[in-house]
Enzyme design. Structure first.
Site, PDB file in Angstrom:
ATOM      1  N   GLY B  24       0.796  -1.220   0.000  1.00  0.00           N
ATOM      2  CA  GLY B  24       0.000   0.000   0.000  1.00  0.00           C
ATOM      3  C   GLY B  24       0.826   1.265   0.000  1.00  0.00           C
ATOM      4  O   GLY B  24       0.281   2.364   0.082  1.00  0.00           O
ATOM      5  N   TYR B  34      -3.384  -0.746   6.900  1.00  0.00           N
ATOM      6  CA  TYR B  34      -4.785  -0.789   6.448  1.00  0.00           C
ATOM      7  C   TYR B  34      -5.711  -1.089   7.628  1.00  0.00           C
ATOM      8  O   TYR B  34      -5.502  -2.082   8.354  1.00  0.00           O
ATOM      9  CB  TYR B  34      -4.951  -1.838   5.352  1.00  0.00           C
ATOM     10  CG  TYR B  34      -4.429  -1.404   3.999  1.00  0.00           C
ATOM     11  CD1 TYR B  34      -4.031  -0.084   3.757  1.00  0.00           C
ATOM     12  CD2 TYR B  34      -4.354  -2.307   2.945  1.00  0.00           C
ATOM     13  CE1 TYR B  34      -3.577   0.310   2.511  1.00  0.00           C
ATOM     14  CE2 TYR B  34      -3.894  -1.919   1.690  1.00  0.00           C
ATOM     15  CZ  TYR B  34      -3.501  -0.600   1.480  1.00  0.00           C
ATOM     16  OH  TYR B  34      -3.062  -0.218   0.239  1.00  0.00           O
ATOM     17  N   LYS B 220       2.585   3.146  -9.170  1.00  0.00           N
ATOM     18  CA  LYS B 220       2.694   4.341  -8.327  1.00  0.00           C
ATOM     19  C   LYS B 220       3.884   5.170  -8.781  1.00  0.00           C
ATOM     20  O   LYS B 220       4.982   4.631  -8.964  1.00  0.00           O
ATOM     21  CB  LYS B 220       2.863   3.932  -6.862  1.00  0.00           C
ATOM     22  CG  LYS B 220       1.674   3.165  -6.301  1.00  0.00           C
ATOM     23  CD  LYS B 220       0.457   4.057  -6.146  1.00  0.00           C
ATOM     24  CE  LYS B 220      -0.717   3.295  -5.539  1.00  0.00           C
ATOM     25  NZ  LYS B 220      -1.894   4.184  -5.343  1.00  0.00           N
ATOM     26  N   ASP B 248      -0.174   6.641 -10.998  1.00  0.00           N
ATOM     27  CA  ASP B 248      -0.895   7.245  -9.875  1.00  0.00           C
ATOM     28  C   ASP B 248       0.098   8.011  -9.006  1.00  0.00           C
ATOM     29  O   ASP B 248       1.002   7.417  -8.427  1.00  0.00           O
ATOM     30  CB  ASP B 248      -1.549   6.126  -9.057  1.00  0.00           C
ATOM     31  CG  ASP B 248      -2.386   6.640  -7.901  1.00  0.00           C
ATOM     32  OD1 ASP B 248      -2.390   7.857  -7.654  1.00  0.00           O
ATOM     33  OD2 ASP B 248      -3.041   5.807  -7.235  1.00  0.00           O
ATOM     34  N   ASN B 250      -0.776   9.976  -6.425  1.00  0.00           N
ATOM     35  CA  ASN B 250      -1.280  10.154  -5.054  1.00  0.00           C
ATOM     36  C   ASN B 250      -1.100  11.571  -4.502  1.00  0.00           C
ATOM     37  O   ASN B 250      -0.630  11.760  -3.383  1.00  0.00           O
ATOM     38  CB  ASN B 250      -0.627   9.133  -4.127  1.00  0.00           C
ATOM     39  CG  ASN B 250      -1.176   7.737  -4.363  1.00  0.00           C
ATOM     40  OD1 ASN B 250      -0.658   6.996  -5.194  1.00  0.00           O
ATOM     41  ND2 ASN B 250      -2.244   7.388  -3.686  1.00  0.00           N
ATOM     42  N   GLU B 274      -3.371   9.479 -12.536  1.00  0.00           N
ATOM     43  CA  GLU B 274      -4.299   9.529 -11.396  1.00  0.00           C
ATOM     44  C   GLU B 274      -3.775  10.426 -10.280  1.00  0.00           C
ATOM     45  O   GLU B 274      -2.585  10.391  -9.961  1.00  0.00           O
ATOM     46  CB  GLU B 274      -4.491   8.100 -10.877  1.00  0.00           C
ATOM     47  CG  GLU B 274      -5.431   7.973  -9.688  1.00  0.00           C
ATOM     48  CD  GLU B 274      -5.754   6.517  -9.379  1.00  0.00           C
ATOM     49  OE1 GLU B 274      -5.737   5.683 -10.314  1.00  0.00           O
ATOM     50  OE2 GLU B 274      -6.008   6.196  -8.207  1.00  0.00           O
ATOM     51  N   GLU B 301     -10.608   9.219  -5.268  1.00  0.00           N
ATOM     52  CA  GLU B 301     -10.579   8.446  -4.018  1.00  0.00           C
ATOM     53  C   GLU B 301     -10.551   9.354  -2.791  1.00  0.00           C
ATOM     54  O   GLU B 301     -10.916   8.931  -1.702  1.00  0.00           O
ATOM     55  CB  GLU B 301      -9.404   7.462  -3.994  1.00  0.00           C
ATOM     56  CG  GLU B 301      -8.060   8.099  -3.762  1.00  0.00           C
ATOM     57  CD  GLU B 301      -6.924   7.081  -3.740  1.00  0.00           C
ATOM     58  OE1 GLU B 301      -6.662   6.466  -4.778  1.00  0.00           O
ATOM     59  OE2 GLU B 301      -6.293   6.916  -2.682  1.00  0.00           O
ATOM     60  N   ASP B 324     -15.331   6.354  -4.442  1.00  0.00           N
ATOM     61  CA  ASP B 324     -14.846   5.520  -3.343  1.00  0.00           C
ATOM     62  C   ASP B 324     -16.040   5.135  -2.477  1.00  0.00           C
ATOM     63  O   ASP B 324     -16.853   5.988  -2.113  1.00  0.00           O
ATOM     64  CB  ASP B 324     -13.806   6.293  -2.519  1.00  0.00           C
ATOM     65  CG  ASP B 324     -13.215   5.442  -1.409  1.00  0.00           C
ATOM     66  OD1 ASP B 324     -12.058   5.030  -1.558  1.00  0.00           O
ATOM     67  OD2 ASP B 324     -13.919   5.188  -0.412  1.00  0.00           O
ATOM     68  N   HIS B 351     -12.354   3.402  -7.183  1.00  0.00           N
ATOM     69  CA  HIS B 351     -11.152   3.161  -6.386  1.00  0.00           C
ATOM     70  C   HIS B 351     -11.399   1.954  -5.494  1.00  0.00           C
ATOM     71  O   HIS B 351     -12.476   1.808  -4.928  1.00  0.00           O
ATOM     72  CB  HIS B 351     -10.861   4.393  -5.511  1.00  0.00           C
ATOM     73  CG  HIS B 351      -9.840   4.156  -4.448  1.00  0.00           C
ATOM     74  ND1 HIS B 351     -10.132   4.224  -3.097  1.00  0.00           N
ATOM     75  CD2 HIS B 351      -8.537   3.840  -4.533  1.00  0.00           C
ATOM     76  CE1 HIS B 351      -9.035   3.976  -2.404  1.00  0.00           C
ATOM     77  NE2 HIS B 351      -8.053   3.745  -3.239  1.00  0.00           N
ATOM     78  N   GLU B 382     -10.795  -1.033  -9.864  1.00  0.00           N
ATOM     79  CA  GLU B 382      -9.482  -1.345  -9.288  1.00  0.00           C
ATOM     80  C   GLU B 382      -9.527  -2.663  -8.509  1.00  0.00           C
ATOM     81  O   GLU B 382     -10.534  -2.997  -7.872  1.00  0.00           O
ATOM     82  CB  GLU B 382      -9.036  -0.209  -8.352  1.00  0.00           C
ATOM     83  CG  GLU B 382      -7.612  -0.411  -7.830  1.00  0.00           C
ATOM     84  CD  GLU B 382      -7.024   0.847  -7.189  1.00  0.00           C
ATOM     85  OE1 GLU B 382      -7.799   1.771  -6.863  1.00  0.00           O
ATOM     86  OE2 GLU B 382      -5.779   0.901  -7.034  1.00  0.00           O
TER      87      GLU B 382
END
Lengths: 431, 431
Positions: B24, B34, B220, B248, B250, B274, B301, B324, B351, B382
């Site tokens: 993640g 998470y 990423k 992505d 972020n 993204e 997201e 999301d 997402h 996703e």
């Protein structure tokens, strides 16, 4: 100067039972209990920094809990290690890699960040022996730029532009300071116009405010259209044609309804319409503004960060920029917004009221006038006459103007007996 | 049907120590654990509703606390009194007159609202004996409209327009259902491309994903420009010219940097870029999109409510709408966004990942295809292959596609032993 170290942070959940008297009531916030997550930064020098974030009662415990968490990393740090780069410190506080998911830079976490960052500024000003406005005004343009986190706003304001703007606006500082010290900063009153007040009470309070020298009045709207119009006419009649009347819908309407309702209310000569719709709706505000001209559009008390204010300015969505001292992440993020507003030529008229917001924003308005906008034209800072008795250094209002605070700090320290009696749920007021 | 009454709500703070393996990790979220604020609605019928909101570790306790508060008013209510107007229920949950100040409709409170609202939908679907996608697909257009809070979006989508759109799109439902049941819904994988993975690990995971039938891959980015480009070329080389590659960032970049960096990465033929910048920056995304064409822009997201999505669509800021399941206030607010996206012709690509997000969004994508978009073209949901083993009814992926869930409910129920072992701070994983 001796190095000062932060040794402990105390956090207090403080609540005032204001809903019992309908104080602060509006179309959306029907029963606020004005509250604060309050923190005290204790140091090894016997001097403390105070900060709070304003809330409406329930949920204050969440802000207090977040504040406790955000404050942990500063315990043990020296004050100067933080204050020499307040912008970097702000970025640290809002950038915690796990907490950030809960925002980013919005909601409970951001409100808590504001209390902490403001407390550091309060401590900084006390250590320097200056009221916050003076500390800010006497920082160099480079130091002010160091106090700002420019992330996400460099497409409209770079660090270099900020320094150039501050440098250019320096001329005339001494004259402005003399003028401000002599006359105070213009304000408006929201006290007579709460939603839950009867017509009789509104008239009585307006008359009292007129007698006290007020010239700008705000009325809460967003109820039944006929009621809103009746109340607005009442206030207009009471204050006469030359005083200014603003109305505030507190986010009550959808975009189309906001346009209709603003047009209808415009017959009483509105100086601005405030929060006509969702605070997140930048494009909605822009459309409302285009369609209700010449009524001016104001918003900001729920505008949660500099990225949102950036867009309100870019989209030409607002005529009046209503920064909030603790919705934004404290002094540092407010500096960013004050500078962006200056670049766009939009007047900053801070949101205040609640508990402590008047005490806070008087410093931001003074700095804005002295170092950024250089004018008082079309500028007024909100004033609401509640709960000032709880502050060690409360605001002083004379003939509808904020008089410059003189004591060191950010004026936000609450009296110890209030901290004791109004703490929730154990203070005697809540027992 | 017998009246079912909610008798109790249990809330659990659940955390998985994913940061120990860099699972993640991305340019901004470096060390996520998470986590979820999880709730169980208990009833007098022996059937329970489950819901969660996804978080990254620290701060989950704030969402859990907010969830406990928001859940209080539903204890004692009948299920039907809530589900007959889920839109009104959503408005109640997000409209608490004191809590609202802490948002509105954003941050900790809104995340908590999502868990509660999703739990009610889960319970509703279980009582009806249907997987959530089927419950939604078999509601009438009017019932779907009743499930939505249209506040603040009526300038782009009214209740009447929503009903008309759903009615018009009904044709061909049976064929689509057959097709979906047979082939599943297209998906993409993010599992190989985490920020903290070595080049060797990325290649190995890409090759494994290719062997498993994946055709869409996300990497990423947001690190050193040369590293980003090297990694992107690596993945492109590995997956070949015909498979799709998305990147992505972020939220890593400011607007101008995002434009430069996207242009630089575009040499590897990006299917989308993204989260190039702040999730709050609607106008920033719009400008990036204009300046990096033909690279498509995706975000969502962290888009915290329907008002923000409304503007992303109005401003032509996105090519891909990444709803999301628990950043928005649950199924109800997602329905509003799915319908707005359909009106603007923007594909919805939810997402997912984290914990439970894949389990959730498969239902939303199925409903979108069956009743709203009516197409799978340019649509992918996703998929991240972590933590599914903790779910009672985990997603089933075949050859890179989500297979339709069959069990009643919203697939979000976590196994009792996981609830016990991963509860924070007392579960054995955290002791």
């Amino acid at each position: 100067m001796k190095e000062i170290r932060i040794t402990n942070v105390r956090v207090i959940d403080l609540r005032f039972p204001t809903s019992r008297e309908q104080i602060g009531s509006d179309a959306v916030n029907k029963d606020p209990d004005y509250s604060a997550a309050y923190c005290i930064l204790e140091t090894d020098a016997g001097i403390s920094g105070h900060g709070l974030t304003f809330t409406l009662g329930r949920g204050t415990e969440l802000c207090a809990e977040a504040l406790r968490y955000l404050a942990q990393p500063i315990v043990g740090r020296t004050l100067s290690s933080i204050t020499e780069k307040m912008g970097a410190f702000s970025a640290e506080v809002v950038g915690d890699t796990q907490f950030r998911w809960l925002g980013p830079e919005k909601g409970v976490i951001h409100l808590a960040a504001a209390a902490l960052i403001n407390a550091v500024w309060d401590l900084y000003a006390r250590v320097e022996g200056k009221p916050l406005w003076r500390l800010l005004a006497e920082l160099s343009p480079t130091q002010i730029a160091d106090a700002i986190d420019f992330r996400y706003i460099t497409d409209v304001l770079t660090r270099e532009e900020a320094i150039a703007l501050l440098t250019e606006r320096r001329a005339g500082y001494e004259e402005r300071l003399k003028h401000l010290a002599a006359t105070g900063y213009p304000a408006y009153t929201t006290s007579p116009g709460w939603f839950g007040f009867s017509d009789e009470k509104i008239i009585r309070l307006c008359n009292e405010a007129l007698a006290d020298g007020w010239t700008h009045f705000k009325l809460k709207v967003g109820g039944d259209p006929a009621d809103d119009l009746r109340r607005a006419r009442l206030v207009r009649k009471c204050i006469g044609p030359d005083n200014k009347l603003m109305v505030d819908a507190n986010q009550k309407w959808d975009v189309n309804e906001a346009i209709e309702r603003t047009r209808s209310l415009s017959e009483v000569d509105l100086w601005w319409m405030e929060e006509p719709t969702s605070p997140d709706d930048i494009l909605g505000h822009a459309r409302i503004r285009r369609e209700v001209r010449p009524v001016r559009i104001a918003t900001g008390e729920h505008c949660h960060n500099r990225v949102m204010f950036k867009q309100l300015l870019q989209a030409e969505a607002i005529d009046v920029c209503q920064i909030d001292s603790c919705r934004l992440a404290g002094v540092s993020e407010n500096l960013a917004v004050i500078l962006m507003a200056a670049k766009f030529g939009v007047p900053v008229c801070p949101h205040a009221g609640g508990v402590g917001l008047c005490e806070y924003v008087q410093h931001l308005s003074a700095f804005d006038y002295l170092c950024v906008s250089t004018t008082m034209e079309n500028r007024v800072t909100e004033f609401v006459d509640h709960l000032h008795e709880h502050f060690v250094d409360p605001v002083r209002i004379e003939r509808g103007r904020y008089m410059l605070p003189q004591q060191p700090g950010y004026s936000i320290e609450i009296k110890p007996e209030t901290l004791r009696d109004y703490s929730y749920p154990d203070g005697k007021v809540w027992k």
